[in-house]
Structure formats: structure tokens, C-alpha cells
Write a protein that holds these residues in place. Structure first.
Motif, PDB file in Angstrom:
ATOM      1  N   UNK A  80       8.886   9.204  -1.510  1.00  0.00           N
ATOM      2  CA  UNK A  80       9.823   8.995  -2.610  1.00  0.00           C
ATOM      3  C   UNK A  80       9.119   9.414  -3.891  1.00  0.00           C
ATOM      4  N   UNK A  81       9.753  10.261  -4.665  1.00  0.00           N
ATOM      5  CA  UNK A  81       9.157  10.713  -5.920  1.00  0.00           C
ATOM      6  C   UNK A  81       9.520   9.743  -7.041  1.00  0.00           C
ATOM      7  N   UNK A  82       8.498   9.303  -7.794  1.00  0.00           N
ATOM      8  CA  UNK A  82       8.719   8.449  -8.937  1.00  0.00           C
ATOM      9  C   UNK A  82       8.383   9.177 -10.220  1.00  0.00           C
ATOM     10  N   UNK A  83       8.410   8.458 -11.312  1.00  0.00           N
ATOM     11  CA  UNK A  83       8.096   9.049 -12.618  1.00  0.00           C
ATOM     12  C   UNK A  83       6.589   8.994 -12.838  1.00  0.00           C
ATOM     13  N   UNK A  84       5.913  10.125 -12.551  1.00  0.00           N
ATOM     14  CA  UNK A  84       4.472  10.195 -12.703  1.00  0.00           C
ATOM     15  C   UNK A  84       3.699   9.730 -11.485  1.00  0.00           C
ATOM     16  N   UNK A 139       3.180  -1.165 -12.336  1.00  0.00           N
ATOM     17  CA  UNK A 139       2.228  -1.338 -13.432  1.00  0.00           C
ATOM     18  C   UNK A 139       0.859  -0.769 -13.054  1.00  0.00           C
ATOM     19  N   UNK A 140       0.416  -1.023 -11.839  1.00  0.00           N
ATOM     20  CA  UNK A 140      -0.912  -0.570 -11.410  1.00  0.00           C
ATOM     21  C   UNK A 140      -0.976   0.952 -11.276  1.00  0.00           C
ATOM     22  N   UNK A 141       0.070   1.541 -10.699  1.00  0.00           N
ATOM     23  CA  UNK A 141       0.031   2.993 -10.511  1.00  0.00           C
ATOM     24  C   UNK A 141       0.175   3.711 -11.852  1.00  0.00           C
ATOM     25  N   UNK A 142       0.935   3.145 -12.789  1.00  0.00           N
ATOM     26  CA  UNK A 142       1.041   3.755 -14.119  1.00  0.00           C
ATOM     27  C   UNK A 142      -0.306   3.735 -14.845  1.00  0.00           C
ATOM     28  N   UNK A 143      -1.173   2.807 -14.444  1.00  0.00           N
ATOM     29  CA  UNK A 143      -2.514   2.759 -15.037  1.00  0.00           C
ATOM     30  C   UNK A 143      -3.432   3.825 -14.454  1.00  0.00           C
ATOM     31  N   UNK A 358      -3.605   0.833 -20.300  1.00  0.00           N
ATOM     32  CA  UNK A 358      -2.718   1.992 -20.420  1.00  0.00           C
ATOM     33  C   UNK A 358      -1.501   1.655 -21.273  1.00  0.00           C
ATOM     34  N   UNK A 359      -0.859   2.675 -21.783  1.00  0.00           N
ATOM     35  CA  UNK A 359       0.374   2.471 -22.538  1.00  0.00           C
ATOM     36  C   UNK A 359       1.467   1.963 -21.597  1.00  0.00           C
TER      37      UNK A 359
END
Length: 669
Positions: A80-84, A139-143, A358-359
Motif C-alpha cells: 500500500x502506498x502512503x504519503x512518503x 508518526x514513527x515512519x514519518x520520522x 521531525x516536523x
């Protein structure tokens, strides 16, 4: 008549407080011993020896670890493709035909191996797919962290008992864990054994991924996931950092809550070995640890504050005092976003070596069906040969029975009796019986009296004595009766009592610990003390942490009742002491007879034929089952073995009182 006798109480002593008091005092002694041992740790070498002892202690408590050499055979069933980032739907084998379903969150643009986090889910039926854990993963993967979230046994896509037509769970999460976990206890195992093994194999899988640096793998979880994280902290030296949430405390503080924990959170003998939650944290030193807690949690906030506070000096021994932290959120027992954000900052620092958090990015959660690794949403019923925990229980039972068969004849019996004697007598504080006898009167043609006596230090037992009201002179034989609910359940056994008295016997209906009028105080007057996670389960849980069990304690009570009867030489024929057991508690009579040759005969009308049969069926209700579990017994014998040995000695009577048995079981059910 019977109602009055069933409501009779014990005067002169607060017998309803005695079991909770004994358990609490024993737990506090164990905790104090642990504190003394930790106070002796003055060097890095001392700490490392303690860490090894903790690792060995948890492995011993959960029954040893399964082999680690099963090929993982991983495959990706979809992406599954996510945002980033992308989410890979991963399935791997932790044990033969045991499939672990997982979602792997991989940040976009990875050019070299980086830090990863294993997310271990707490008690949510949807597990990795529920909003709480999806949020943490995002949250963790966005970091910039690789994140692997796995379904625990009995949750998510790993349900064990469900309707294949409706695909609805028939039992899941906490109840399924308890139901399956209790069936492991007679084998000397814990459900924690399999949950820890799954987590270790998940780290094995992460180590195979080219995106992951094997030296920078952390773990996080909340509640039941915090427990799994704690197991990893003690056992797996590869863990580079850990953030256990909603679990770290210590036993003395938890005892004050009056709460119970489910099967994988029971580690038999762990407290008896002098270990506590302080040692869970200590086992990680000097690796980074962030303890996550909420101030209004059912896990008292004083627990994590104490445990982190006393452990600070061990990190300071290594010169790493800033690597042990506590983060608190003002909230109830849940995996809150502030806790997640604190964990993101922690793992970013220690696994990614970034200077700041991270932001914040928007979180878009997906419907569970989009994250399923299987087409149907369940491993069992879809993957050929897939095994659930009840299949594993059966396989484990077969292994243990095979090992037991290696010992034949007298050698098996000798080892069984030696083990049973140790289980029943270990840690007991014998005292004089000091019996107190009191007359009761004549009821329905029978003379009824009562007695209380000391079974062990701090524990009184109680019995009602029945006999013919016009007895002949001289000594008479006695039958000591033990059954579910004790003297609170007399009427269903009335015909049996009358028959035995008419035959010239004295009937002694025994209330062992926490039975009948000795039942502990209840939080609510109409509370069911025998319910799952009720008051009896609470105290039995604590006894297991202390290396004991309610079943062993009650067998000791039966043996002390035999001593009492043998000491009543003026009225009782000590050459004819019989034991009678009915219902689930009948096993106490059989176990006592194995240990006490004074018992001339024993008869057991019980509601199940063997513990092995109970283990093989997942549907038997777990309520009050801790009362007849001797942890580890099946490594030495099962109930049919006991019957065979007693029969060979000429002491097992096969006659039954069907009416009494049927009435008793109907009442118990």
C-alpha cells in the motif's frame, strides 16, 4: 436446615482477610529481597551478572524458549502506498506453520540501512489495524524509521477461535489469551513464552531487510504491548533501545490495586526468584530506555516513577545517566499521541541520531481491510496447515507426554510423588493445629459440630462434622470431604452425607483456604468471586508469581485436615481415614492421598478425566480453573496416572454417588 448450615460463619477471627494478607506479606518479603540484592550491585560486572540472572529467570518462568531455527519463509502479499512511505503486507513463520502477520512501514528514499522499531500491540482485537497502533506507526515512519507492527496471538489476523462463515471472533484478545494460557500452565509453560518468541523472530525478520541496520533496532508497545516489550528488554541483547508503555511498575504497588493480569502477564516464580519490574529495566542498562506512563493509569504512576528512580544509578555506573528516561502524560490507560510523540523523539535521537523531532505531518489512517496480509483477514482457514495457539498447545502437550513416557513404572511414580511433595510443601510455615471445636446441635437426625484450626502460619481452615446423633460408643471411621464451594454447598450433597453417617462414619466437610466462609472479602456484596479475573484469580495470580498455587495450598490443607482427624484419637479411628472429593476440587483429595499413607482410601467423583483432555479442548470455560491447576504437573503425571497408582495400592474406591455428583455439578455450573 441446610440453608442455615451453609450460611454458618467462623467466629473470633477475620478469616476472610487471611489469604490476601498472606499473599501480600509474602510478596513484600520477595520484593524486599530483590531490593537487597540490587543494593549489592556496585560495579558494572555486578550489573552484568544480574542481567544474566534476569534473562535466565524469565526464560525459566515462562517454561523455556521454543527453537529459533525455523526458517522465516517470509513473503509480501501486497503493498500500500502512503504519503512518503509504503506499507508492505508481510507474513513470516515464527515456528513451523505458525504464521505472523505484520505491516512493514518503509520510508521513501532510503539509500542506506537505518534504524527500525518493532511495534508490539496491546489488547485491541484489530491489533495492528486499529486506530491507536496505526497512528503510532504513522508518526514513527514519518520520522524516518522503518516500523514493523505485528499481530499478537489471538488478535488481528491471528484469531484462534472464530466463525469461518461470518468471520466473527468467538473469543479474542484478553479472554482468548487467558483461555489458552491457562491450558499451558499444567505443562509448566506460559503464553508469554510464545509471545516473546514471536517478537524475537520479528527482530530476526527486520535483520534480513536491506533497509534496516541490525544494530539499531528498538521496540515499543503499550499495555499488553508494553509487556511484550518488557519481555524483549530482558531477553534479547540485540535490542538497541526500548520504550515500554503502560506496563512498567513494580509488584508492591500493583498489589494495592486489587487487579488481575491475563495469562501472558503471569510469570510463575519470577517474584520468588527475587525479580521485579526494576529488573526488567535494569536488564537494558546502559542501552537507552524511555518508560512511558499516564498519571491516571490503572498501573499506579508511583510504580514507574519508583522503578525509573532506583535504576538511574545503574546507568550512571556506565556513564550513561541520560539514557534512562520517564515520560508521563496526564491521561488514563491508553497509548496517547503525546506518548507516541515522546517515543518518536526518543527513537529519532538514539536510532537515527537526528538532532530534533521531525516536523508534524497529517495522519491518514486506512480501513483495516486495506492492511490485511491475508485475503480473508484471518490466517487460520486460509493458509494451508496454519496453526493457532490451541494447535500449539496440543503439539506441546504431545512433546511433554512423550518425554514422560520415557520414564516407566516405579521411576515415573517416584519422580511424580517427589515433585508433588515439593510443590505442596515448599515454603509452608507449619504450626501447631491448635483446634477449636464448637458444638452445633442436632439437625435432621444428625449431630453437627464445627471446628477451626491452623493449617499453616496465618491460615485457618474450617470444617463441619456430621455424625449419627445416637452414636455407639467407641471410635468411628471418618470421611474428609472436599468439594466445590465447601460448606456453602451442602444441600446437593445431603443424601451422600446422610448415607455416610448412617453407615457409622463421621463426615468432615472441609473448607480449605478461600472456600466457604473462608472466601476473601469482595469488592461488591453481589460480586461473583469465581468469575474470570475475580477475587480468587487475583490471589492465585500472585501465588504463582511467588512460585506457589492455590491448588497446592489447598492440598496442603487437606493433609493438615488428615493430621487433625488422626489427632482426635478419642472419637476417630485413625486407621480408617477416608478422603472423598467431588467436582473439580476432587483432585485435592487424590493429590493428598498420593502424599499421605495415613489415608486408607480415597474416592473422587470429579468433573473431568484428565488435564490433558481439558487442554486439548479449547471450549471449556476458564472460570475458577486456576483452582485446580498445579503449574508443571503434566511434566510428571496426569490424573489417570494418579488413579492408576492409588488403585494399585488398593486405596482408590470406584463407587460413586450419582445423585450427589449430578446435583453438585448442576449447582457448580
Amino acid at each position: 436446615m441446610w440453608e442455615k448450615l451453609e450460611n454458618s460463619r467462623v467466629a473470633g477471627f477475620d478469616v476472610r482477610s487471611q489469604l490476601p494478607r498472606l499473599v501480600y506479606e509474602a510478596a513484600m518479603r520477595a520484593a524486599a529481597e530483590g531490593e537487597r540484592e540490587r543494593a549489592k550491585l556496585q560495579t558494572i560486572a555486578d550489573v552484568e551478572r544480574r542481567q544474566m540472572a534476569v534473562r535466565e529467570g524469565i526464560e525459566r518462568s515462562v517454561g523455556g524458549m521454543p527453537p529459533m531455527d525455523t526458517p522465516l519463509n517470509p513473503w509480501i502479499s501486497g503493498i500500500v502506498e502512503g504519503s512518503g512511505f509504503r506499507i508492505e503486507k508481510v507474513i513470516f513463520e515464527s515456528r513451523p506453520n505458525v504464521h505472523v502477520t505484520a505491516n512493514l512501514y518503509v520510508p521513501a528514499g532510503i539509500e542506506r540501512p537505518r534504524g527500525a522499531v518493532l511495534l508490539l500491540c496491546g489488547h485491541r482485537e484489530k491489533a495492528k489495524h486499529c486506530d491507536e497502533y496505526q497512528t503510532a506507526c504513522h508518526h514513527l515512519v514519518h520520522a524516518g524509521l522503518v516500523v514493523l507492527a505485528i499481530d499478537p496471538i489471538g488478535q488481528g489476523e491471528r484469531l484462534n477461535l472464530f466463525d469461518p462463515v461470518t468471520r466473527q471472533a468467538l473469543m479474542s484478545s484478553v479472554r482468548d489469551h487467558e483461555n489458552a494460557g491457562r491450558r499451558l500452565m499444567p505443562m509448566g509453560d506460559s503464553l508469554a513464552r510464545f509471545m516473546l518468541h514471536d517478537a524475537i523472530r520479528a527482530i530476526d525478520y527486520l535483520c534480513t531487510r536491506p533497509e534496516v541496520d541490525p544494530n539499531r533496532i528498538g521496540a515499543i508497545g503499550h499495555s499488553g504491548g508494553g509487556m511484550q516489550t518488557s519481555l524483549l528488554m530482558m531477553y534479547d541483547r540485540r535490542l538497541a533501545a526500548a520504550a515500554p508503555g503502560g506496563f512498567i511498575m513494580n509488584r508492591p504497588y500493583f498489589l494495592l490495586t486489587g487487579k488481575t493480569q491475563d495469562a501472558e502477564q503471569k510469570w510463575p516464580g519470577f517474584s520468588a526468584s527475587g525479580f521485579d519490574h526494576e529488573d526488567i529495566v535494569l536488564a537494558m542498562a546502559p542501552r537507552p530506555v524511555l518508560v512511558l506512563a499516564t498519571t491516571y493509569d490503572s498501573v499506579p504512576i508511583e510504580g514507574p516513577r519508583h522503578t525509573v528512580g532506583v535504576n538511574k544509578r545503574f546507568w550512571e555506573l556506565f556513564g550513561q545517566g541520560d539514557r534512562l528516561e520517564l515520560y508521563e502524560d496526564e491521561n488514563a490507560h491508553r497509548f496517547t499521541v503525546p506518548l507516541v510523540r515522546a517515543a518518536v523523539r526518543f527513537f529519532s535521537k538514539h536510532l537515527l541520531e537526528t538532532s530534533g523531532p521531525p516536523a508534524e505531518k497529517s495522519i491518514e489512517l486506512l480501513p483495516p481491510e486495506q492492511l490485511w496480509c491475508t485475503r480473508s483477514g484471518q490466517v487460520i482457514g486460509e493458509l494451508d496447515g496454519a496453526m493457532g495457539i490451541y494447535d500449539e498447545n496440543g503439539k506441546r502437550l504431545a512433546e511433554i507426554e512423550s518425554e514422560r513416557r520415557q520414564l516407566q513404572g516405579g521411576m515415573l511414580k517416584q519422580k511424580a510423588v517427589e515433585w508433588l511433595r515439593s510443590a505442596v510443601y515448599a515454603g509452608r510455615c507449619p504450626v501447631d493445629l491448635n483446634p477449636r471445636h464448637a458444638g452445633g446441635g442436632v439437625y435432621d437426625g444428625m449431630l453437627v459440630s464445627r471446628a477451626v484450626w491452623w493449617s499453616q502460619r496465618g491460615l485457618l481452615n474450617h470444617a463441619l462434622f456430621f455424625s449419627d446423633d445416637c452414636p455407639e460408643s467407641g471410635k468411628r471411621p471418618v470421611t474428609i470431604a472436599v468439594w466445590d464451594r465447601g460448606t456453602h454447598c451442602l444441600e446437593p450433597h445431603a443424601s451422600w452425607i446422610r448415607q455416610a453417617c448412617s453407615a457409622g462414619r463421621i463426615v468432615m466437610v472441609l473448607n480449605p483456604t478461600a472456600v466457604g466462609p473462608l472466601l476473601p472479602h469482595l469488592d461488591e456484596p453481589d460480586e461473583d468471586p469465581y468469575k474470570l479475573f475475580g477475587v480468587l484469580d487475583k490471589h492465585t495470580d500472585e501465588l504463582m508469581w511467588l512460585g506457589d498455587s492455590l491448588a497446592a495450598m489447598r492440598v496442603y490443607d487437606v493433609l493438615r485436615a488428615v493430621d487433625l482427624a488422626a489427632g482426635m484419637a478419642d472419637v476417630i479411628d485413625e486407621e480408617d481415614i477416608e478422603l472423598y472429593g467431588c467436582g473439580r476440587y476432587a483432585v485435592y483429595a487424590g493429590w493428598a492421598a498420593m502424599l499421605q499413607p495415613k489415608v486408607k482410601s480415597v474416592r473422587m467423583d470429579r468433573s473431568f478425566g484428565s488435564l490433558a483432555e481439558w487442554i486439548r479442548s479449547p471450549w471449556g470455560e476458564p472460570e475458577d480453573s486456576l483452582s485446580y491447576i498445579l503449574p508443571g504437573m503434566l511434566r510428571y503425571f496426569d490424573l489417570p496416572d494418579m488413579d492408576r497408582w492409588l488403585e494399585a495400592e488398593g486405596r482408590l474406591k470406584r463407587e460413586a454417588e450419582p445423585a450427589a455428583v449430578e446435583a453438585d455439578l448442576n449447582r457448580a455450573n
